[in-house]
Every structure is written in structure tokens, then in C-alpha cells.
Enzyme design. Sequence first.
Site, short mmCIF file in Angstrom:
data_model
loop_
_atom_site.label_atom_id
_atom_site.label_comp_id
_atom_site.label_asym_id
_atom_site.label_seq_id
_atom_site.Cartn_x
_atom_site.Cartn_y
_atom_site.Cartn_z
N CYS A 99 61.90 -8.90 66.18
CA CYS A 99 61.65 -9.45 67.13
C CYS A 99 61.08 -8.60 68.37
O CYS A 99 60.04 -8.05 68.32
CB CYS A 99 62.74 -10.54 67.75
SG CYS A 99 62.17 -11.75 68.93
N HIS A 198 63.99 -13.26 63.38
CA HIS A 198 65.21 -12.80 63.25
C HIS A 198 65.66 -12.89 61.76
O HIS A 198 66.50 -14.09 61.45
CB HIS A 198 66.37 -13.24 64.10
CG HIS A 198 66.15 -12.96 65.60
ND1 HIS A 198 66.77 -11.88 66.04
CD2 HIS A 198 65.20 -13.24 66.60
CE1 HIS A 198 66.12 -11.61 67.23
NE2 HIS A 198 65.38 -12.39 67.67
N GLU A 200 67.63 -11.26 60.17
CA GLU A 200 69.51 -11.26 59.99
C GLU A 200 70.00 -12.53 60.08
O GLU A 200 71.12 -12.60 59.48
CB GLU A 200 70.09 -10.39 61.10
CG GLU A 200 70.00 -10.81 62.77
CD GLU A 200 68.64 -10.47 63.27
OE1 GLU A 200 68.76 -10.71 64.39
OE2 GLU A 200 67.63 -10.60 62.70
#
Length: 239
Positions: A99, A198, A200
Site C-alpha cells: 500500500c 494489503h 498480509e
Amino acid sequence: MRRPLIGVTTSNRSGWRIFPLVALNIWLAGGRAVRWGAGRRSDIDGVDGIVIGGGDDISPTLYGGQLRAESRLDPDRDRMERRLVEESMAQGKPVLGICRGSQMLNVALGGDLDQDAYATFTDSRKYRTILPRKTVNVVEGTRLAGLAGTEVMKVNALHSQAVRRLGSGLRVAARDEGGMIQAVERLRDPFAIGVQWHPEHLFYARRQRAIFRGLVAAARAGAENRAQLPEVDAEVERV
């Protein structure tokens, strides 16, 4: 075999909750993580690769943009992350930008940002969620396509800015349905890729984990003084 050590930059405000997710993804990919923040020691010599994480907008003073009253900035973090990207490139260590980190990768390599990307790309649907609702098209023939495939990808989205003019040595690796750049990648060693979403938060998705596997594979190759991009490409064959 030693797990490559990956330095992970985070916001001092929210890093306590984001870092564990990034560290989990790095561990699942075969690496281990150390957290860095502005004001803390961040030594590129001590790691095998880095993740530039998400967070506040990048100051437009870094790329000739206009300051906006509504922007929340972190100039200390800007300086730290720009230095880390530059040092990583100089020392041949791989980078994953997430990001804000994707934007910093681009800025550090001489590119700039669209500060109001959704006003420019009016056909791009604006989401602000960690749920995978945004549609992204991966560009065929890119390293991202090799890692994650070219099928239409559903990702999360929390950004309002986006890459505009590409930094040196970068190419577009993905766009959304409105044409806004959603991923960039470096054409040569050291391996570097930036994604506007994102991954993650999407650790349950094989295609998102593959992005971290690419970083760790490159970090392992670099630590052993081997070419990184062939090792990243070989990682695809192992999965």
C-alpha cells in the site's frame, strides 16, 4: 537452512497490530521478521530483505506534489523508508512494498503519485475495507503473474492515492477495472514489487501468500550471492 531475516517498517501508531500479521506471512513463506519504526534502529546491513508497510500518506514534498490540509503525514517515517529503499537497491536486497510501501518504492525510485486517484480514475470503484472486494487484473508476463497467476484477483483496498509516473526500472504489474495502477515491479535484480492492497490480511489466500514467498526466495538467493529473479521464478515451480 537459515530463515532469511526481513526488516518490516510500520507506523509507530498502529504497527503493534499490523506487524504480527506481516510477520506471520513472512514466517509462512520461510523467513523471519524484525519490526522497524521511525526513531528505532533500522540497519539494512543486518537483514536480507525489507517490507515497506502501509500507513499514512507520503509527503508530497518528496515528489513535487501539493500539500493538502486533510492529509495525515509522517515525515520521519518518510525519510527512514526512502533511505531504506535506496540502500536496498544499492546493496542488492529485495523489497516488498505494501500500500503506502508500494507508493514509497515508486517515489524512492524517482516516480510520483496521483494524490486524488479516484478523481482521476472515475471508473475505479472506491473501497475502504480489509475484505477482498476490489477487482484487480494482473498483467500477463509479469513476475506478479508468475507468482500469483493472471486470473482476476479480489483484494482489499484502503488507499486514496496511487502510483502515477513510474520510478526508474519499474513496470506496471496490475491495474484495477478503472485502469488505476495497483501493482508495480522491478525489471531486474534486486527483486522489488509493490502492491496497493494489503496481502498480509489475506494470508488464507494462496495467491497472496505467494507474494511473500517471492520476497523470501529473493532474500535467500541474495544472502547466498545468487541471482534473485531466477530464484523467484523457480519458487513458482515448487508450489
